[in-house]
Design a protein around this motif. Structure first.
Motif, PDB file in Angstrom:
ATOM      1  N   ARG A   1       0.825  -1.215   0.000  1.00  0.00           N
ATOM      2  CA  ARG A   1       0.000   0.000   0.000  1.00  0.00           C
ATOM      3  C   ARG A   1       0.857   1.263   0.000  1.00  0.00           C
ATOM      4  NH1 ARG A   1      -4.221  -2.789   3.646  1.00  0.00           N
ATOM      5  NH2 ARG A   1      -3.142  -1.941   5.434  1.00  0.00           N
TER       6      ARG A   1
ATOM      7  N   PRO B   1       2.126   4.873  -1.467  1.00  0.00           N
ATOM      8  CA  PRO B   1       1.387   5.974  -2.091  1.00  0.00           C
ATOM      9  C   PRO B   1       1.398   5.949  -3.614  1.00  0.00           C
ATOM     10  CG  PRO B   1       2.684   6.798  -0.278  1.00  0.00           C
ATOM     11  CD  PRO B   1       3.041   5.356  -0.423  1.00  0.00           C
ATOM     12  N   ASP B   2       2.557   5.608  -4.217  1.00  0.00           N
ATOM     13  CA  ASP B   2       2.619   5.598  -5.677  1.00  0.00           C
ATOM     14  C   ASP B   2       1.741   4.525  -6.290  1.00  0.00           C
ATOM     15  OD1 ASP B   2       4.143   7.765  -6.050  1.00  0.00           O
ATOM     16  OD2 ASP B   2       6.041   6.715  -6.308  1.00  0.00           O
TER      17      ASP B   2
ATOM     18  N   LEU C   1      -1.128   3.430  -4.541  1.00  0.00           N
ATOM     19  CA  LEU C   1      -2.491   3.808  -4.157  1.00  0.00           C
ATOM     20  C   LEU C   1      -3.040   4.950  -5.010  1.00  0.00           C
ATOM     21  CD1 LEU C   1      -2.211   3.603  -0.268  1.00  0.00           C
ATOM     22  CD2 LEU C   1      -3.251   1.948  -1.792  1.00  0.00           C
ATOM     23  N   ASN C   2      -2.174   5.865  -5.448  1.00  0.00           N
ATOM     24  CA  ASN C   2      -2.738   6.959  -6.242  1.00  0.00           C
ATOM     25  C   ASN C   2      -3.056   6.549  -7.673  1.00  0.00           C
ATOM     26  OD1 ASN C   2      -0.400   7.409  -7.843  1.00  0.00           O
ATOM     27  ND2 ASN C   2       0.466   8.750  -6.277  1.00  0.00           N
TER      28      ASN C   2
ATOM     29  N   PRO D   1     -18.136  11.553   5.417  1.00  0.00           N
ATOM     30  CA  PRO D   1     -18.236  12.499   6.539  1.00  0.00           C
ATOM     31  C   PRO D   1     -19.320  13.545   6.272  1.00  0.00           C
ATOM     32  CG  PRO D   1     -16.288  12.939   5.212  1.00  0.00           C
ATOM     33  CD  PRO D   1     -16.883  11.684   4.680  1.00  0.00           C
TER      34      PRO D   1
ATOM     35  N   ILE E   1     -19.741  16.626   5.629  1.00  0.00           N
ATOM     36  CA  ILE E   1     -19.270  17.940   5.179  1.00  0.00           C
ATOM     37  C   ILE E   1     -19.751  18.190   3.760  1.00  0.00           C
ATOM     38  CG2 ILE E   1     -17.253  18.073   6.689  1.00  0.00           C
ATOM     39  CD1 ILE E   1     -15.568  17.066   4.362  1.00  0.00           C
TER      40      ILE E   1
ATOM     41  N   GLU F   1     -10.391  17.688   0.008  1.00  0.00           N
ATOM     42  CA  GLU F   1      -9.463  16.995   0.906  1.00  0.00           C
ATOM     43  C   GLU F   1      -8.888  15.723   0.288  1.00  0.00           C
ATOM     44  OE1 GLU F   1      -8.307  18.352   3.602  1.00  0.00           O
ATOM     45  OE2 GLU F   1      -9.648  20.043   3.275  1.00  0.00           O
TER      46      GLU F   1
ATOM     47  N   PHE G   1      -4.102  14.131  -2.907  1.00  0.00           N
ATOM     48  CA  PHE G   1      -3.456  12.819  -2.866  1.00  0.00           C
ATOM     49  C   PHE G   1      -3.427  12.138  -4.236  1.00  0.00           C
ATOM     50  CE2 PHE G   1      -4.994  13.693   1.388  1.00  0.00           C
ATOM     51  CZ  PHE G   1      -3.859  13.443   2.135  1.00  0.00           C
ATOM     52  N   TYR G   2      -4.222  12.650  -5.167  1.00  0.00           N
ATOM     53  CA  TYR G   2      -4.274  12.035  -6.490  1.00  0.00           C
ATOM     54  C   TYR G   2      -3.697  13.002  -7.522  1.00  0.00           C
ATOM     55  CZ  TYR G   2      -7.174   8.583  -4.250  1.00  0.00           C
ATOM     56  OH  TYR G   2      -7.622   7.602  -3.419  1.00  0.00           O
TER      57      TYR G   2
ATOM     58  N   MET H   1       5.191  13.243  -5.620  1.00  0.00           N
ATOM     59  CA  MET H   1       5.066  12.482  -4.375  1.00  0.00           C
ATOM     60  C   MET H   1       5.712  11.111  -4.551  1.00  0.00           C
ATOM     61  SD  MET H   1       1.622  13.370  -2.510  1.00  0.00           S
ATOM     62  CE  MET H   1       0.489  14.677  -2.957  1.00  0.00           C
TER      63      MET H   1
ATOM     64  N   ARG I   1       2.459  15.671   3.103  1.00  0.00           N
ATOM     65  CA  ARG I   1       1.326  14.747   3.030  1.00  0.00           C
ATOM     66  C   ARG I   1       0.725  14.523   4.409  1.00  0.00           C
ATOM     67  NH1 ARG I   1       3.251  10.542  -1.081  1.00  0.00           N
ATOM     68  NH2 ARG I   1       4.382   9.801   0.718  1.00  0.00           N
TER      69      ARG I   1
ATOM     70  N   LEU J   1      -1.356  17.387   5.162  1.00  0.00           N
ATOM     71  CA  LEU J   1      -2.597  17.310   4.385  1.00  0.00           C
ATOM     72  C   LEU J   1      -3.584  16.351   5.043  1.00  0.00           C
ATOM     73  CD1 LEU J   1      -1.313  17.171   0.698  1.00  0.00           C
ATOM     74  CD2 LEU J   1      -2.810  18.905   1.664  1.00  0.00           C
ATOM     75  N   LEU J   2      -3.036  15.234   5.535  1.00  0.00           N
ATOM     76  CA  LEU J   2      -3.882  14.247   6.211  1.00  0.00           C
ATOM     77  C   LEU J   2      -4.491  14.845   7.474  1.00  0.00           C
ATOM     78  CD1 LEU J   2      -1.891  10.899   6.123  1.00  0.00           C
ATOM     79  CD2 LEU J   2      -4.189  11.272   5.290  1.00  0.00           C
TER      80      LEU J   2
ATOM     81  N   ARG K   1      -5.049  17.971   8.055  1.00  0.00           N
ATOM     82  CA  ARG K   1      -6.075  18.948   7.679  1.00  0.00           C
ATOM     83  C   ARG K   1      -7.365  18.225   7.288  1.00  0.00           C
ATOM     84  NH1 ARG K   1      -5.506  22.430   2.273  1.00  0.00           N
ATOM     85  NH2 ARG K   1      -6.527  20.577   1.479  1.00  0.00           N
ATOM     86  N   LYS K   2      -7.208  17.141   6.535  1.00  0.00           N
ATOM     87  CA  LYS K   2      -8.363  16.350   6.118  1.00  0.00           C
ATOM     88  C   LYS K   2      -9.111  15.850   7.341  1.00  0.00           C
ATOM     89  CE  LYS K   2      -9.386  12.305   3.254  1.00  0.00           C
ATOM     90  NZ  LYS K   2      -9.999  11.403   4.225  1.00  0.00           N
TER      91      LYS K   2
ATOM     92  N   LYS L   1     -10.994  18.612   9.032  1.00  0.00           N
ATOM     93  CA  LYS L   1     -12.158  19.055   8.285  1.00  0.00           C
ATOM     94  C   LYS L   1     -13.292  18.042   8.395  1.00  0.00           C
ATOM     95  CE  LYS L   1     -12.341  22.246   4.567  1.00  0.00           C
ATOM     96  NZ  LYS L   1     -11.555  22.698   3.415  1.00  0.00           N
ATOM     97  N   GLU L   2     -12.917  16.751   8.323  1.00  0.00           N
ATOM     98  CA  GLU L   2     -13.951  15.730   8.321  1.00  0.00           C
ATOM     99  C   GLU L   2     -14.489  15.448   9.724  1.00  0.00           C
ATOM    100  OE1 GLU L   2     -12.389  12.414   6.162  1.00  0.00           O
ATOM    101  OE2 GLU L   2     -12.580  13.460   4.252  1.00  0.00           O
TER     102      GLU L   2
ATOM    103  N   LEU M   1      -6.159   5.608   0.901  1.00  0.00           N
ATOM    104  CA  LEU M   1      -5.738   6.978   0.664  1.00  0.00           C
ATOM    105  C   LEU M   1      -4.232   6.984   0.413  1.00  0.00           C
ATOM    106  CD1 LEU M   1      -7.324   9.657   0.716  1.00  0.00           C
ATOM    107  CD2 LEU M   1      -6.168  10.130   2.848  1.00  0.00           C
ATOM    108  N   PRO M   2      -3.818   7.577  -0.710  1.00  0.00           N
ATOM    109  CA  PRO M   2      -2.386   7.471  -1.056  1.00  0.00           C
ATOM    110  C   PRO M   2      -1.465   8.240  -0.108  1.00  0.00           C
ATOM    111  CG  PRO M   2      -3.709   8.044  -2.971  1.00  0.00           C
ATOM    112  CD  PRO M   2      -4.579   8.228  -1.779  1.00  0.00           C
ATOM    113  N   ALA M   3      -1.153   7.616   1.000  1.00  0.00           N
ATOM    114  CA  ALA M   3      -0.181   8.168   1.944  1.00  0.00           C
ATOM    115  C   ALA M   3       0.472   6.986   2.635  1.00  0.00           C
ATOM    116  CB  ALA M   3      -0.877   9.055   2.955  1.00  0.00           C
ATOM    117  N   THR M   4       1.650   7.194   3.200  1.00  0.00           N
ATOM    118  CA  THR M   4       2.337   6.074   3.840  1.00  0.00           C
ATOM    119  C   THR M   4       1.722   5.796   5.215  1.00  0.00           C
ATOM    120  OG1 THR M   4       3.930   7.514   4.884  1.00  0.00           O
ATOM    121  CG2 THR M   4       4.524   6.651   2.734  1.00  0.00           C
TER     122      THR M   4
END
Lengths: 125, 280, 275
Positions: free
Chosen positions: B69, B71-72, B74-75, B87, B89, B97, B101-102, C1, C9, C12-13, C15-16, C19-20, C92-95
């Motif tokens: 998993r 990031p490269d 997953l995106n 959520p 919102i 948000e 990431f993409y 990235m 990142r 960003l997470l 902040r996400k 917000k959520e 979600l594309p993050a480590t």
């Protein structure tokens, strides 16, 4: 689009394009919709439309100008007429004949009906 | 794009769901994943996305190991699950948000898709299930991911939206991406699917393209009484028999009836496998 | 990235996440504030004719810090109840490190700072209120009057601030790990498991000491066994204590070990999470 008949979808799309050429909506030497446009419009897979276009190219009804798109061939109208005539005689007529035989309808009766049809539906020019 | 090499998987060690499966998926196609309830369709999708890990074997997706998993990886993957939970919102905040990431996300496309799918510009908690699902679909389609996985995408969608979904899918197919759809509602999407994967009892019965299917077999209707031995599968009603049989060279191809093909694959597995699987 | 840790990142997470889940954090904040105000109000009412009790206030402080902190931490992965949200989170594309950092920042830093902030504020405000409205009884002599002045508890040095913060870090890390490990009723399950392992460790520790030493012994120690008595209670034959340097080393090694193992386990739990 709904694909009602039992023919493969790519053939049904081919029939559709042929009909458009016959009705001169797509005129000879004019560009027809791209694979993508047609796929989105008909809600089908672009690969299916691609297959249709390959099929129509084999029949020399359309030609591919690289980088520009697909065009109705120079004598596309004649090719389409030939193709549809063949399809009609090979596929539709046997069913009609079968029903004629079953219902004992003579060719004379059919001819009379056909003449009447022609009177009411003049070919639009 | 996706290679399953002798992959085995089960939620418990004692009860394997898939044993030594071989499967290859190529880009540029729309795959239809068909199977009965509980046949393991969702599990197969989750394996591809790296949400569950194979017990054995090698699985490669977009040249990466989905288990990691990263990031490269997953995106490049967008998974739209059957059930949706979002959520509370505003839809645009929700998207804002996700977007960073993409890298290939296209905001204009996203707004267009929302408009086409008739999604209201409100908070997500004011939306119905179907509307929330459409937000996800729009997000997924606008992410320009290489692998888009849709698990029962038409569930919960109204009739006009199903049509728009078909248009959207047709518009995003290209040589570099791969779309995988698992569905029960075969008729909703059958004109879009050009590759069929049929699973049953933890086994991949068939993985083939629709052209091969219509070249190899014929779907026909007969109003005769008698049943022919050459039929692979048939369904009988007062209107006659709907049947599947091997196509002879001179015969015209018929329209693919996915439901009939599905039923044929499930009930007469051996005959179907003989026709379509070169290896076994 | 790329596939390495990226602070951008992670931000960003974060902040996400705000917000959520911002509205639920706000709700928790208001609830906490309300509970603190209410308990302080009750304290003032109860101490109309006596001193403003520092002991009870310390209790409120500790409960709010530890109970509140662990409850908050164990709810961090509450969204695992929803498969759709879990899928979205995992894909979600993050480590893993970046995703874990959000939980770390919220449970280890944000809660602590905000709690200390609001508690200090309320404590100060309530002392002011107490001093303003509660009259010192007339029979108190002048020299003792200052006992009846409410003073913010952080000004008194009797509070074990350092120990409490260390305890906070350890318990919330365990709660965070529990939240990752149990999908439903994470708090209760973690608490039960914690108590069972705590008792188990004490039992094993004592058992081992008994097995090692042939005489009758009684272990003793605040956080770990640092001394034991040999012989029966009535007639002890001696007391054995851990050397000073050992005691010192264990007392910093133990919390660091517990803390880091919690977070390393959390990392792998998250990395290997399947649905």
């Amino acid at each position: 689009m709904n694909f009602h008949s039992n023919k493969a979808i790519y053939i049904q799309i081919a029939d559709l394009i042929c009909e458009k050429i016959l009705l001169q909506i797509f005129k000879e030497e004019e560009r027809i919709p791209s694979v993508r446009e047609l796929a989105i419009n008909l809600e089908v897979n672009p690969n299916t439309v691609m297959r249709t276009y390959e099929y129509l190219q084999d029949l020399e009804i359309i030609t591919n100008k690289r980088g520009v798109g697909f065009f109705v061939s120079v004598n596309g109208l004649k090719k389409v007429t030939d193709y549809l005539k063949k399809e009609f005689t090979e596929q539709d007529l046997p069913t009609v004949f079968k029903n004629m035989q079953l219902l004992q309808i003579t060719i004379g009766e059919i001819d009379a009906l056909y003449q009447q049809y022609l009177k009411w539906n003049k070919k639009p020019l | 794009m996706i290679h399953f090499n002798n992959v085995s998987f089960g939620y418990t060690k004692q009860k394997p769901l898939y044993a030594n499966i071989q499967l290859e998926l190529k880009s540029g196609s729309v795959y239809g994943l068909l199977g009965k309830n509980g046949a393991g369709k969702s599990t197969l999708l989750k394996l591809m996305a790296g949400l569950v890990h194979p017990q054995k074997g090698l699985l490669t997706v977009c040249n990466a190991n989905p288990m990691k998993r990263e990031p490269d990886f997953l995106n490049q993957v967008f998974f739209i699950p059957e059930e949706i939970d979002t959520p509370n919102i505003h839809v645009l905040d929700f998207a804002a948000e996700q977007v960073p990431f993409y890298p290939r996300f296209n905001q204009t496309q996203f707004l267009d898709y929302l408009k086409e799918l008739d999604v209201p510009m409100t908070k997500l908690n004011k939306m119905s299930f179907g509307q929330k699902k459409k937000v996800w679909i729009a997000l997924g389609m606008a992410s320009n991911a290489s692998l888009i996985i849709l698990d029962e995408p038409t569930n919960g969608l109204d009739i006009p939206s199903k049509r728009i979904l078909r248009k959207l899918i047709a518009s995003i197919v290209n040589e570099d991406n791969c779309i995988i759809i698992s569905t029960h509602q075969v008729k909703d999407l059958d004109s879009l699917i050009d590759q069929i994967i049929l699973v049953d009892n933890g086994e991949i019965i068939v993985n083939t393209d629709t052209n091969t299917i219509i070249e190899k077999i014929i779907f026909q209707h007969s109003n005769q009484q008698e049943i022919s031995n050459s039929w692979i599968y048939h369904e009988t009603s007062i209107a006659g028999h709907l049947f599947v049989k091997k196509r002879e060279m001179e015969e015209d191809v018929s329209k693919l009836d996915l439901e009939l093909f599905f039923n044929a694959g499930i009930t007469n597995k051996i005959a179907i496998q003989e026709l379509f699987n070169q290896k076994s | 990235m790329n596939n390495h840790f990226s602070l951008i990142r992670a931000l960003l997470l974060l902040r996400k996440n705000f917000k959520e889940s911002g509205s639920s954090y706000l709700l928790m904040f208001l609830a906490g504030l309300g509970i603190l105000f209410l308990s302080y109000g009750l304290l003032i009412v109860a101490s109309f004719h006596s001193m403003f009790p520092t002991g009870d206030r310390k209790m409120i402080f500790v409960i709010g810090l530890l109970l509140g902190g662990t409850l908050f931490s164990s709810s961090h992965y509450g969204f695992f109840k929803s498969e759709a949200k879990t899928i979205q989170f995992l894909l979600l594309p993050a480590t893993t490190g970046e995703k874990l950092l959000v939980g770390f920042a919220l449970t280890q830093i944000m809660y602590l700072i905000i709690y200390l902030g609001i508690f200090t504020g309320i404590d100060w405000l309530m002392c002011l209120t107490y001093n303003e409205f509660v009259a010192i009884p007339n029979w108190i002599i002048e020299q003792e009057k200052h006992y009846y002045q409410g003073k913010p508890i952080f000004q008194s040095d009797t509070i074990l601030f350092k120990e409490l913060v260390i305890l906070y870090f350890i318990t919330t890390s365990i709660a965070h790990l529990g939240s990752l490990s149990f999908i439903r009723n994470a708090y209760v399950k973690t608490a039960i498991l914690f108590v069972i392992s705590f008792i188990g460790i004490i039992y094993l520790n004592n058992k081992m000491l008994v097995m090692l030493i042939p005489e009758e012994i009684m272990p003793h120690g605040k956080y770990f066994t640092d001394s034991f008595r040999i012989g029966p209670l009535q007639q002890p034959t001696g007391i054995v204590t851990l050397p000073e340097s050992w005691q010192l080393r264990i007392s910093w090694f133990l919390p660091i070990f517990l803390y880091s193992s919690c977070w390393i386990m959390s990392y792998y739990k998250l990395k290997e999470k399947q649905i």
